[in-house]
Motif scaffolding. Structure first.
Motif, PDB file in Angstrom:
ATOM      1  N   PHE A  68     -48.924  -5.180 -71.455  1.00 51.22           N
ATOM      2  CA  PHE A  68     -49.622  -5.947 -70.420  1.00 51.22           C
ATOM      3  C   PHE A  68     -49.914  -5.067 -69.203  1.00 51.22           C
ATOM      4  O   PHE A  68     -51.036  -5.069 -68.679  1.00 51.22           O
ATOM      5  N   TYR A  69     -48.873  -4.277 -68.790  1.00 52.66           N
ATOM      6  CA  TYR A  69     -49.030  -3.450 -67.586  1.00 52.66           C
ATOM      7  C   TYR A  69     -50.113  -2.382 -67.787  1.00 52.66           C
ATOM      8  O   TYR A  69     -50.989  -2.195 -66.923  1.00 52.66           O
ATOM      9  N   TYR A  70     -50.075  -1.734 -68.917  1.00 52.91           N
ATOM     10  CA  TYR A  70     -51.002  -0.630 -69.136  1.00 52.91           C
ATOM     11  C   TYR A  70     -52.345  -1.068 -69.687  1.00 52.91           C
ATOM     12  O   TYR A  70     -53.184  -0.231 -69.998  1.00 52.91           O
ATOM     13  N   SER A  71     -52.487  -2.393 -69.765  1.00 52.57           N
ATOM     14  CA  SER A  71     -53.852  -2.876 -70.013  1.00 52.57           C
ATOM     15  C   SER A  71     -54.661  -2.836 -68.724  1.00 52.57           C
ATOM     16  O   SER A  71     -55.889  -2.906 -68.735  1.00 52.57           O
ATOM     17  N   ARG A  72     -53.962  -2.680 -67.580  1.00 51.81           N
ATOM     18  CA  ARG A  72     -54.601  -2.620 -66.267  1.00 51.81           C
ATOM     19  C   ARG A  72     -54.315  -1.302 -65.522  1.00 51.81           C
ATOM     20  O   ARG A  72     -54.870  -1.067 -64.458  1.00 51.81           O
ATOM     21  N   HIS A  73     -53.418  -0.491 -66.088  1.00 52.04           N
ATOM     22  CA  HIS A  73     -53.043   0.760 -65.456  1.00 52.04           C
ATOM     23  C   HIS A  73     -53.217   1.932 -66.441  1.00 52.04           C
ATOM     24  O   HIS A  73     -53.147   1.733 -67.654  1.00 52.04           O
ATOM     25  N   PHE A  74     -53.403   3.109 -65.900  1.00 49.08           N
ATOM     26  CA  PHE A  74     -53.483   4.314 -66.728  1.00 49.08           C
ATOM     27  C   PHE A  74     -52.075   4.820 -67.022  1.00 49.08           C
ATOM     28  O   PHE A  74     -51.193   4.792 -66.158  1.00 49.08           O
ATOM     29  N   TYR A  75     -51.861   5.258 -68.250  1.00 52.44           N
ATOM     30  CA  TYR A  75     -50.574   5.861 -68.578  1.00 52.44           C
ATOM     31  C   TYR A  75     -50.709   7.349 -68.965  1.00 52.44           C
ATOM     32  O   TYR A  75     -49.711   8.028 -69.156  1.00 52.44           O
ATOM     33  N   GLY A  76     -51.902   7.834 -69.079  1.00 49.38           N
ATOM     34  CA  GLY A  76     -52.112   9.229 -69.462  1.00 49.38           C
ATOM     35  C   GLY A  76     -51.668  10.216 -68.379  1.00 49.38           C
ATOM     36  O   GLY A  76     -51.566   9.866 -67.203  1.00 49.38           O
ATOM     37  N   ASN A  77     -51.423  11.451 -68.801  1.00 52.06           N
ATOM     38  CA  ASN A  77     -50.952  12.488 -67.887  1.00 52.06           C
ATOM     39  C   ASN A  77     -52.128  13.262 -67.290  1.00 52.06           C
ATOM     40  O   ASN A  77     -52.081  14.468 -67.146  1.00 52.06           O
ATOM     41  N   GLY A  78     -53.198  12.533 -66.951  1.00 50.77           N
ATOM     42  CA  GLY A  78     -54.395  13.172 -66.436  1.00 50.77           C
ATOM     43  C   GLY A  78     -54.514  13.038 -64.933  1.00 50.77           C
ATOM     44  O   GLY A  78     -53.651  12.502 -64.246  1.00 50.77           O
ATOM     45  N   TRP A 144     -48.983   2.758 -75.188  1.00 50.69           N
ATOM     46  CA  TRP A 144     -48.502   3.219 -73.892  1.00 50.69           C
ATOM     47  C   TRP A 144     -47.187   3.986 -73.994  1.00 50.69           C
ATOM     48  O   TRP A 144     -46.898   4.857 -73.171  1.00 50.69           O
ATOM     49  N   PHE A 145     -46.375   3.695 -75.023  1.00 49.32           N
ATOM     50  CA  PHE A 145     -45.081   4.342 -75.176  1.00 49.32           C
ATOM     51  C   PHE A 145     -45.213   5.838 -75.517  1.00 49.32           C
ATOM     52  O   PHE A 145     -44.229   6.569 -75.483  1.00 49.32           O
ATOM     53  N   LEU A 146     -46.420   6.253 -75.812  1.00 53.44           N
ATOM     54  CA  LEU A 146     -46.656   7.678 -76.093  1.00 53.44           C
ATOM     55  C   LEU A 146     -47.111   8.449 -74.846  1.00 53.44           C
ATOM     56  O   LEU A 146     -47.617   9.564 -74.952  1.00 53.44           O
ATOM     57  N   MET A 147     -46.907   7.841 -73.666  1.00 46.64           N
ATOM     58  CA  MET A 147     -47.439   8.423 -72.438  1.00 46.64           C
ATOM     59  C   MET A 147     -46.951   9.852 -72.179  1.00 46.64           C
ATOM     60  O   MET A 147     -47.682  10.686 -71.643  1.00 46.64           O
ATOM     61  N   PHE A 148     -45.708  10.137 -72.570  1.00 44.11           N
ATOM     62  CA  PHE A 148     -45.176  11.463 -72.272  1.00 44.11           C
ATOM     63  C   PHE A 148     -45.677  12.535 -73.244  1.00 44.11           C
ATOM     64  O   PHE A 148     -45.398  13.721 -73.069  1.00 44.11           O
ATOM     65  N   ALA A 149     -46.414  12.098 -74.229  1.00 40.77           N
ATOM     66  CA  ALA A 149     -47.006  13.058 -75.168  1.00 40.77           C
ATOM     67  C   ALA A 149     -48.481  13.314 -74.863  1.00 40.77           C
ATOM     68  O   ALA A 149     -49.133  14.095 -75.547  1.00 40.77           O
ATOM     69  N   THR A 150     -49.006  12.657 -73.799  1.00 45.73           N
ATOM     70  CA  THR A 150     -50.419  12.846 -73.459  1.00 45.73           C
ATOM     71  C   THR A 150     -50.632  14.186 -72.760  1.00 45.73           C
ATOM     72  O   THR A 150     -49.723  14.722 -72.126  1.00 45.73           O
ATOM     73  N   VAL A 151     -51.829  14.723 -72.901  1.00 42.98           N
ATOM     74  CA  VAL A 151     -52.141  16.030 -72.314  1.00 42.98           C
ATOM     75  C   VAL A 151     -52.512  15.881 -70.838  1.00 42.98           C
ATOM     76  O   VAL A 151     -52.968  14.829 -70.397  1.00 42.98           O
ATOM     77  N   ASP A 152     -52.303  16.970 -70.101  1.00 41.52           N
ATOM     78  CA  ASP A 152     -52.636  17.004 -68.678  1.00 41.52           C
ATOM     79  C   ASP A 152     -54.113  17.359 -68.549  1.00 41.52           C
ATOM     80  O   ASP A 152     -54.481  18.526 -68.475  1.00 41.52           O
ATOM     81  N   GLU A 153     -54.947  16.357 -68.501  1.00 43.81           N
ATOM     82  CA  GLU A 153     -56.392  16.566 -68.497  1.00 43.81           C
ATOM     83  C   GLU A 153     -56.981  16.162 -67.152  1.00 43.81           C
ATOM     84  O   GLU A 153     -56.544  15.185 -66.534  1.00 43.81           O
ATOM     85  N   ASP A 154     -57.976  16.960 -66.711  1.00 44.76           N
ATOM     86  CA  ASP A 154     -58.652  16.667 -65.447  1.00 44.76           C
ATOM     87  C   ASP A 154     -59.995  16.026 -65.760  1.00 44.76           C
ATOM     88  O   ASP A 154     -60.881  16.664 -66.320  1.00 44.76           O
ATOM     89  N   TYR A 155     -60.129  14.773 -65.394  1.00 42.80           N
ATOM     90  CA  TYR A 155     -61.343  14.023 -65.714  1.00 42.80           C
ATOM     91  C   TYR A 155     -62.358  14.147 -64.587  1.00 42.80           C
ATOM     92  O   TYR A 155     -62.014  14.174 -63.410  1.00 42.80           O
ATOM     93  N   ASP A 156     -63.608  14.239 -64.997  1.00 46.23           N
ATOM     94  CA  ASP A 156     -64.681  14.353 -64.014  1.00 46.23           C
ATOM     95  C   ASP A 156     -64.933  13.020 -63.340  1.00 46.23           C
ATOM     96  O   ASP A 156     -64.858  11.950 -63.951  1.00 46.23           O
ATOM     97  N   VAL A 157     -65.234  13.124 -62.048  1.00 51.80           N
ATOM     98  CA  VAL A 157     -65.643  11.954 -61.285  1.00 51.80           C
ATOM     99  C   VAL A 157     -66.799  12.392 -60.402  1.00 51.80           C
ATOM    100  O   VAL A 157     -66.871  13.551 -59.979  1.00 51.80           O
TER     101      VAL A 157
END
Length: 496
Positions: A68-78, A144-157
């Motif tokens: 529920f929480y991460y349906s509204r929040h980002f969990y990635g390491n970006g 969402w439980f895989l959040m600590f396995a996500t890559v450190d990515e810089d997204y364009d804005v």
């Protein structure tokens, strides 16, 4: 659970039956103990079932809350515009981006310090294109439980500076001003204390707009707090460093040249071409090449000739009586062939061996000392009508003579030093009005020379004034024989 309980109870009954078989029947004490063990095992099994149930429920609840929480929040390491996205909502991330833009300033770290570029200078703005929402939609909340396995990515804005203003801001940086820049210098060879040494490269602080602008632009676009122009390789760098193998080899080669000495022997003095001279002749070219400066070598030979040549030049002479006179002219003396000596010198240096040698001479004499007349010479005095011959510093002949007839214009050339050109016996002298045989002939100035004159009965005095020769030095036969025996070709003849 029932199957596990059954297995436990079965084990207990098997143990009981085994005892019964062995003893035919259980005692009361044994029955009580078995009953207690069975009850204890049942209680333990019940506690385990309750604990497992609680854990499963907790995990399910936490997972559900996470979904529920991460349906509204980002969990990635970006990150986006330098802001970490984890646990951020779309709205909070947008708010932080805008706040950062409003107060944004980029620290530009240079080799000379730090400078600032602010958002106001470059009109930095954020244009919301819905990219943040799209990223959240693409995120799978169930993982969402895989959040600590996500890559450190810089997204364009879409945060963009005004490129023209950014260009102006870059150009206005103090580090970009020409008067504040020092160009880098390659490592090079320098002469010091008798040898060449490698001087380290100089880094300098020279920048170019084409190198700096894209680095600043990317830093601003990414929302970086600072950027190091040095770390981003913006500075103009040297091409040759002090550990360069080719430069080291070149240094060794030219130092080999400096280890030699070319010694020119001039009798009572020498001139030495050593490291202090050669180092100034080495011209360094591109690609670690070098050559010897032929013009510089020629200049050295010119100076050497200027200091040591005597041919045709004035010189002082101490007469038999001890008086010192100045002699001018004549053809006796030393003259260096400068072009051939220059070529010889360069060849000797490039050969790399120390030697003692002489220059290549165009004209040479008998003695190479500063006083090149030396200890072996002929001295003739017109006024005294005398001739002296010196060998190894000792006078071996002292005789009166008759020189050219001055009244008829046949004066013997005088006031200079000439060289004996030949040694001839039984020679016939011939001229316009004479044809005379002599036993000994020592010419020193064309047709003018020293010879015996058997037709004369007397010598010396004033004979030469009215009855002198055609220019030759007439000598008594006995004296002439001694003269001839002691005088060699090239000997100086001093006439004054």
């Amino acid at each position: 659970m029932k199957k596990n309980s059954y297995n436990v109870n079965r084990s207990l009954w098997e143990r009981m039956l085994t005892v019964n078989v062995q003893t035919e029947e259980l005692t009361l004490e044994q029955k009580i103990r078995l009953r207690q063990e069975l009850n204890k095992q049942r209680k333990n099994n019940a506690r385990i079932r309750r604990a497992v149930l609680v854990i499963v429920i907790v995990i399910a609840v936490v997972y559900a809350i996470g979904c529920f929480y991460y349906s509204r929040h980002f969990y990635g390491n970006g990150s986006m515009f330098g802001i970490a996205m984890r646990n951020q909502t779309v709205e909070s991330l947008k708010t932080q981006i805008q706040e950062k833009i409003d107060s944004y300033q980029l620290t530009v770290v240079t080799r000379d310090g730090e400078e600032m570029i602010t958002a106001d200078q470059i009109s930095l703005v954020y244009s919301d294109q819905g990219e943040i929402e799209n990223l959240l939609d693409e995120q799978s909340a169930a993982l969402w439980f895989l959040m600590f396995a996500t890559v450190d990515e810089d997204y364009d804005v879409d945060v963009e500076p005004d490129e023209e203003l950014l260009g102006d801001a870059v150009r206005s940086l103090s580090c970009m001003q020409e008067e504040n820049m020092t160009a880098p210098a390659d490592a090079y060879l320098d002469y010091a204390d008798g040898s060449f040494v490698i001087c380290a490269e100089t880094y300098g602080n020279q920048l170019t707009y084409d190198a700096v602008y894209p680095v600043i632009y990317d830093a601003v676009y990414e929302g970086a707090a600072s950027v190091s122009l040095d770390e981003m390789s913006c500075y103009t760098e040297s091409e040759v460093y002090q550990d360069d193998e080719a430069l080291t080899a070149e240094c060794e080669q030219v130092n080999q040249l400096l280890s030699i000495e070319i010694t020119y022997d001039f009798g009572d003095r020498t001139m030495v071409v050593d490291s202090s001279v050669i180092e100034a002749w080495i011209i360094f070219g591109d690609d670690y090449t070098w050559e010897l400066d032929e013009d510089a070598a020629a200049d050295y030979v010119y100076e050497m000739a200027y200091e040591t040549d005597t041919f045709g030049l004035s010189r002082t002479f101490t007469t038999h009586s001890g008086s010192v006179i100045t002699l001018k002219g004549g053809d006796y003396g030393w003259c260096i062939n400068q072009s051939e000596t220059t070529a010889q010198l360069l060849e000797l240096i490039e050969a790399g061996e120390s030697v003692t040698t002489e220059p290549v001479y165009r004209y040479s004499g008998v003695c190479r000392d500063t006083n090149d007349i030396g200890d072996n010479y002929v001295e003739i005095s017109i006024s005294e009508q005398m001739m002296w011959v010196y060998k190894d510093g000792e006078c071996v002949v002292s005789t009166p003579v008759v020189t050219g007839n001055s009244s008829r214009g046949y004066d013997t050339p005088s006031g200079g030093v000439w060289a004996v050109d030949a040694r001839i016996t039984d020679y016939t002298l011939s001229g316009q009005d004479y044809n005379t045989e002599v036993s000994y002939w020592l010419p020193f100035n064309g047709n003018v020379g020293i010879h015996d004159a058997t037709w004369r009965s007397s010598f010396g005095g004033d004979i030469y004034k009215t009855s002198g020769s055609h220019g030759c030095v007439n000598t008594p036969l006995d004296a002439m024989k001694t003269v001839y025996e002691n005088v060699q070709i090239g000997y100086p003849v001093v006439v004054y």
